[in-house]
Write a protein that holds these residues in place. Structure first.
Motif, mmCIF file in Angstrom:
data_model
loop_
_atom_site.group_PDB
_atom_site.id
_atom_site.type_symbol
_atom_site.label_atom_id
_atom_site.label_comp_id
_atom_site.label_asym_id
_atom_site.label_seq_id
_atom_site.Cartn_x
_atom_site.Cartn_y
_atom_site.Cartn_z
ATOM 1 N N THR A 1 0.847 -1.188 0.000
ATOM 2 C CA THR A 1 0.000 0.000 0.000
ATOM 3 C C THR A 1 0.884 1.239 0.000
ATOM 4 N N TYR A 2 0.312 2.369 -0.353
ATOM 5 C CA TYR A 2 1.103 3.607 -0.355
ATOM 6 C C TYR A 2 1.542 3.967 1.062
ATOM 7 N N GLU A 3 0.732 3.599 2.068
ATOM 8 C CA GLU A 3 1.124 3.885 3.446
ATOM 9 C C GLU A 3 2.379 3.097 3.834
ATOM 10 N N ILE B 1 -3.420 10.026 -4.773
ATOM 11 C CA ILE B 1 -3.292 8.622 -4.381
ATOM 12 C C ILE B 1 -4.297 8.266 -3.288
ATOM 13 N N GLU B 2 -4.441 9.133 -2.295
ATOM 14 C CA GLU B 2 -5.417 8.878 -1.234
ATOM 15 C C GLU B 2 -6.829 8.792 -1.806
ATOM 16 N N ARG B 3 -7.137 9.675 -2.734
ATOM 17 C CA ARG B 3 -8.487 9.675 -3.309
ATOM 18 C C ARG B 3 -8.727 8.445 -4.189
ATOM 19 N N LEU B 4 -7.684 8.009 -4.893
ATOM 20 C CA LEU B 4 -7.816 6.794 -5.696
ATOM 21 C C LEU B 4 -8.125 5.592 -4.808
ATOM 22 N N GLU C 1 -8.190 -4.574 3.186
ATOM 23 C CA GLU C 1 -7.153 -4.601 4.211
ATOM 24 C C GLU C 1 -5.754 -4.627 3.607
ATOM 25 N N GLY C 2 -5.660 -4.615 2.278
ATOM 26 C CA GLY C 2 -4.377 -4.543 1.611
ATOM 27 C C GLY C 2 -3.656 -5.866 1.506
ATOM 28 N N GLU C 3 -4.358 -6.982 1.753
ATOM 29 C CA GLU C 3 -3.706 -8.285 1.686
ATOM 30 C C GLU C 3 -3.563 -8.777 0.248
ATOM 31 N N VAL C 4 -4.411 -8.303 -0.649
ATOM 32 C CA VAL C 4 -4.345 -8.684 -2.056
ATOM 33 C C VAL C 4 -4.534 -7.424 -2.893
ATOM 34 N N PHE C 5 -4.131 -7.487 -4.162
ATOM 35 C CA PHE C 5 -4.330 -6.347 -5.056
ATOM 36 C C PHE C 5 -4.704 -6.865 -6.436
ATOM 37 N N SER C 6 -5.254 -5.984 -7.231
ATOM 38 C CA SER C 6 -5.738 -6.349 -8.556
ATOM 39 C C SER C 6 -4.706 -6.028 -9.623
ATOM 40 N N ALA C 7 -4.503 -6.962 -10.556
ATOM 41 C CA ALA C 7 -3.672 -6.709 -11.735
ATOM 42 C C ALA C 7 -4.535 -6.366 -12.934
ATOM 43 N N VAL D 1 5.169 4.578 -9.023
ATOM 44 C CA VAL D 1 5.767 3.615 -8.088
ATOM 45 C C VAL D 1 5.166 3.770 -6.697
ATOM 46 N N ASN D 2 5.074 4.993 -6.220
ATOM 47 C CA ASN D 2 4.655 5.241 -4.843
ATOM 48 C C ASN D 2 3.151 5.132 -4.642
ATOM 49 N N TYR D 3 2.406 4.941 -5.721
ATOM 50 C CA TYR D 3 0.998 4.569 -5.602
ATOM 51 C C TYR D 3 0.874 3.199 -4.942
ATOM 52 N N GLY D 4 1.839 2.312 -5.203
ATOM 53 C CA GLY D 4 1.806 0.980 -4.616
ATOM 54 C C GLY D 4 0.959 0.014 -5.430
#
Length: 360
Positions: free
Chosen positions: A30-32, A219-222, A243-249, A277-280
């Motif tokens: 995640t970006y955080e 990025i926060e708004r996205l 919860e940031g455990e998975v992400f979409s490709a 890059v920093n979008y995560g």
């Protein structure tokens, strides 16, 4: 060969490679988490990935596939069909450098499946979307043709909306590499050459960029307003996604986010790569698409020299494996693609002559 077009083509290839290599260490973060670990990540790091070199500056499967498509184009000396691309894909691909979807496609093609439809039923995946940029290069100034070629070639590896996203990126590069292009004309071209869900997703993301004051705000708004857990394969649930455990490709996320980064950065290539890059999340895909388009628009001379030299050096093993040539690199591939453009010009002049004869 003119210096300007060679620099733009090289900018497209090396900009994409840098975004890929820079984003790889934080893919899935995640970006955080990126902010907590690095502040703003803008230097190459070693990373852990099962299908890449993993040295700092080394590319992943996104660039691997892009260079294979480039090789298919230069070896054929022109725009390519799914058969031509599929043949080079099977002949040159090291399956250890790609994700499972690309391994499946190699097996399909090797078993004799038609490359025009081998992507049917594929996992939602953006590798071909990241790889399609050389199709935009050889269709310089012809975004509609680039869209059509991109959509057709995407059928080798992709299905559904992912094909539309791939075609949209090809159209954007065809405009970006045209003399006199601006970030406004590139984004207008991509918006014009977007259909269905991709059109709507890009509209939302660009709107968020235009309403945001900074990349950090965007990025926060996205994350808050754009991400949709339904883009995932069905086996992942909504809670794990948020919860940031998975992400979409899925290209429905990656292409609009890359375009939003280009908008908020006004197309400036180094900033677009860094913010991508920093979008995560699928950070290497976002940054490689943004880097390819901005690199084509502004040329390699605008890209940080330390990034270029480190990325070229880190990928010597990859090029030696792919082309069996110790002198092969991103710049030499750019020069060869310019040679294809010269042949495309000659074919266009010959066709214009033939049309003039029959229409007199």
């Amino acid at each position: 060969m003119t210096t300007e077009i060679a620099d733009d083509v090289y900018g497209c290839l090396i900009g994409g490679a840098i975004g890929d290599a820079l984003g790889a260490p934080v893919e899935g973060w995640t970006y955080e988490r990126i902010e907590e670990e690095y502040g703003t990540l803008q230097d190459f790091k070693q990373y852990d990935m099962p299908y890449a070199n993993t040295h700092a500056g080394a590319v992943t499967s996104d660039t691997t596939l892009r260079q294979i498509l480039s090789l298919a184009i230069v070896e054929n000396g022109s725009r390519v069909t799914p058969e031509e691309f599929g043949q080079v894909f099977c002949d040159r691909l090291n399956p250890d450098r790609v994700w499972i979807n690309e391994e499946i496609i190699v097996n399909k093609l090797s078993a004799g499946m038609d490359p025009w439809s081998s992507g049917t039923g594929s996992i939602p995946d953006n590798k071909m979307t990241s790889a399609i940029t050389p199709v935009g290069i050889v269709n310089l100034g012809a975004p509609t043709q680039a869209y059509q070629d991109g959509f057709v070639l995407a059928s080798v590896l992709q299905d559904g909306p992912d094909r539309h996203g791939t075609a949209t990126v090809a159209a954007g590069v065809a405009e970006a590499i045209t003399r006199g292009a601006t970030i406004d004309t590139v984004l207008a071209t991509m918006t014009e050459h977007a259909t269905g869900k991709m059109d709507r997703a890009m509209d939302i993301a660009i709107g968020l960029a235009e309403e945001s004051d900074t990349p950090e705000d965007l990025i926060e708004r996205l994350y808050d307003e754009f991400l949709d857990w339904r883009w995932l394969p069905s086996r992942w649930d909504r809670e794990k996604y948020h919860e940031g455990e998975v992400f979409s490709a899925n290209t429905l996320e990656v292409v609009p986010v890359a375009v939003a980064m280009l908008r908020i950065c006004d197309g400036e290539v180094n900033r677009s790569i860094i913010e991508g890059v920093n979008y995560g999340r699928d950070s290497d895909a976002v940054a490689t698409i943004a880097g390819s388009i901005a690199g084509a628009l502004h040329g390699a001379d605008e890209i940080r020299s330390d990034w270029k030299s480190k990325c070229e050096t880190a990928n010597r093993e990859f090029f030696a494996e792919l082309e069996d040539d110790p002198d092969a690199d991103f710049r030499s591939m750019a020069d060869r693609l310019v040679g294809v453009l010269e042949r495309e010009r000659d074919r266009a002049e010959e066709r214009a002559r033939m049309l003039s004869e029959v229409l007199e």
